[in-house]
Design a protein around this motif. Structure first.
Motif, PDB file in Angstrom:
ATOM      1  N   GLY A   1      29.268  43.492  32.556  1.00 53.08           N
ATOM      2  CA  GLY A   1      29.443  44.849  32.065  1.00 53.08           C
ATOM      3  C   GLY A   1      30.919  45.102  31.799  1.00 53.08           C
ATOM      4  O   GLY A   1      31.777  44.600  32.525  1.00 53.08           O
ATOM      5  N   VAL A   2      31.220  45.847  30.764  1.00 55.00           N
ATOM      6  CA  VAL A   2      32.608  46.155  30.421  1.00 55.00           C
ATOM      7  C   VAL A   2      32.728  47.658  30.172  1.00 55.00           C
ATOM      8  O   VAL A   2      31.907  48.243  29.464  1.00 55.00           O
ATOM      9  N   ALA A   3      33.739  48.255  30.778  1.00 58.47           N
ATOM     10  CA  ALA A   3      34.043  49.662  30.545  1.00 58.47           C
ATOM     11  C   ALA A   3      35.536  49.780  30.260  1.00 58.47           C
ATOM     12  O   ALA A   3      36.346  49.168  30.956  1.00 58.47           O
TER      13      ALA A   3
ATOM     14  N   VAL B   1      40.286  56.715  34.580  1.00 54.12           N
ATOM     15  CA  VAL B   1      40.140  55.675  35.601  1.00 54.12           C
ATOM     16  C   VAL B   1      39.508  56.249  36.862  1.00 54.12           C
ATOM     17  O   VAL B   1      38.565  55.680  37.416  1.00 54.12           O
ATOM     18  N   THR B   2      40.021  57.387  37.331  1.00 57.71           N
ATOM     19  CA  THR B   2      39.504  57.933  38.591  1.00 57.71           C
ATOM     20  C   THR B   2      38.042  58.344  38.491  1.00 57.71           C
ATOM     21  O   THR B   2      37.317  58.289  39.483  1.00 57.71           O
ATOM     22  N   ASN B   3      37.594  58.724  37.315  1.00 51.74           N
ATOM     23  CA  ASN B   3      36.196  59.117  37.148  1.00 51.74           C
ATOM     24  C   ASN B   3      35.225  57.935  37.240  1.00 51.74           C
ATOM     25  O   ASN B   3      34.016  58.133  37.279  1.00 51.74           O
TER      26      ASN B   3
ATOM     27  N   LEU C   1      33.791  44.399  34.342  1.00 48.51           N
ATOM     28  CA  LEU C   1      35.202  44.406  33.973  1.00 48.51           C
ATOM     29  C   LEU C   1      35.567  45.831  33.598  1.00 48.51           C
ATOM     30  O   LEU C   1      35.067  46.364  32.614  1.00 48.51           O
ATOM     31  N   LEU C   2      36.418  46.462  34.410  1.00 51.36           N
ATOM     32  CA  LEU C   2      36.917  47.799  34.110  1.00 51.36           C
ATOM     33  C   LEU C   2      38.332  47.651  33.579  1.00 51.36           C
ATOM     34  O   LEU C   2      39.209  47.122  34.265  1.00 51.36           O
ATOM     35  N   ILE C   3      38.542  48.095  32.351  1.00 50.74           N
ATOM     36  CA  ILE C   3      39.866  48.060  31.724  1.00 50.74           C
ATOM     37  C   ILE C   3      40.351  49.494  31.659  1.00 50.74           C
ATOM     38  O   ILE C   3      39.697  50.353  31.061  1.00 50.74           O
ATOM     39  N   GLY C   4      41.483  49.755  32.289  1.00 47.21           N
ATOM     40  CA  GLY C   4      42.024  51.107  32.319  1.00 47.21           C
ATOM     41  C   GLY C   4      43.396  51.180  31.696  1.00 47.21           C
ATOM     42  O   GLY C   4      44.228  50.293  31.903  1.00 47.21           O
TER      43      GLY C   4
ATOM     44  N   ASP D   1      48.885  55.358  41.054  1.00 47.50           N
ATOM     45  CA  ASP D   1      48.762  53.970  41.499  1.00 47.50           C
ATOM     46  C   ASP D   1      47.294  53.567  41.420  1.00 47.50           C
ATOM     47  O   ASP D   1      46.562  53.614  42.401  1.00 47.50           O
ATOM     48  N   GLN D   2      46.871  53.156  40.230  1.00 40.63           N
ATOM     49  CA  GLN D   2      45.470  52.823  39.979  1.00 40.63           C
ATOM     50  C   GLN D   2      45.066  51.539  40.676  1.00 40.63           C
ATOM     51  O   GLN D   2      43.914  51.390  41.096  1.00 40.63           O
TER      52      GLN D   2
END
Length: 194
Positions: free
Chosen positions: A11-13, A21-23, A39-42, A59-60
């Protein structure tokens, strides 16, 4: 069990910096609990502005440290592809799970845009102005150094641990015990398989 076999899919977001990002925290925790490769790309504030009060600069990486198998921040354009390849392989290897990759905004824009925005003015005054101009121009050159060189785009190998025959049989015990429970039951139920 065939239903548990890896599908080779992830999965990719892709989300914006800060609130974008925080959501995703709840969704990433769900992926972690479900052992789903994600894979979370922020996005992130420009590298030069990190820690200096830039809009949506948080600071993500620390936010996701306990939720993700790995958290990475890309520091130069040339590192985008290798970082994404490593992240995807990590998400799918071993126990699958989420990974987070942070992409600062200054590595996402074309060279000429970044050079115009942070490359310094052409007419700097005094020694201090010339030093700042040199630093900013050098920063932009380093940010894009090697960006146009070819990169290996093939997937990295995924490490999928398989149980040994001994683990499948239950070891030396000819009558292994299985522990189970029913949702809502307070006491575990022990069942002999032998």
């Amino acid at each position: 069990h065939p239903a548990l076999a890896p599908t080779g899919r992830i999965g990719v977001a892709v989300v914006t910096a800060g609130p974008g990002v925080t959501n995703t925290v709840t969704a990433v925790k769900n992926a972690q609990m479900a052992e789903s490769p994600l894979l979370l790309i922020g996005g992130a504030a420009a590298s030069l502005q990190k820690g200096r009060g830039a809009l949506q600069d948080i600071d993500q990486l620390s936010l996701f440290k306990t939720l993700c198998k790995t958290c990475m921040s890309v520091r130069a354009v040339r590192d985008i592809v290798p970082t994404l390849r490593r992240a995807i392989a990590t998400a799918q290897s071993g126990t699958p799970g989420p990974v987070f990759v942070e992409l600062p905004i200054d590595i996402l824009y074309p060279f000429h845009v970044v050079q115009k925005e942070i490359g310094g003015t052409k007419t700097s005054r005094g020694l201090g102005g010339k030093v700042v101009q040199w630093y900013l121009q050098n920063y932009v050159r380093n940010l894009f150094a090697g960006a146009w060189e070819p990169r290996d785009l093939s997937p990295l190998p995924v490490q999928v641990p398989l149980p040994t025959e001994d683990e499948v049989r239950g070891g030396d015990n000819p009558h292994p015990w299985v522990w189970g429970g029913v949702q809502g039951s307070a006491e575990p139920v022990w069942v002999s398989t032998g």
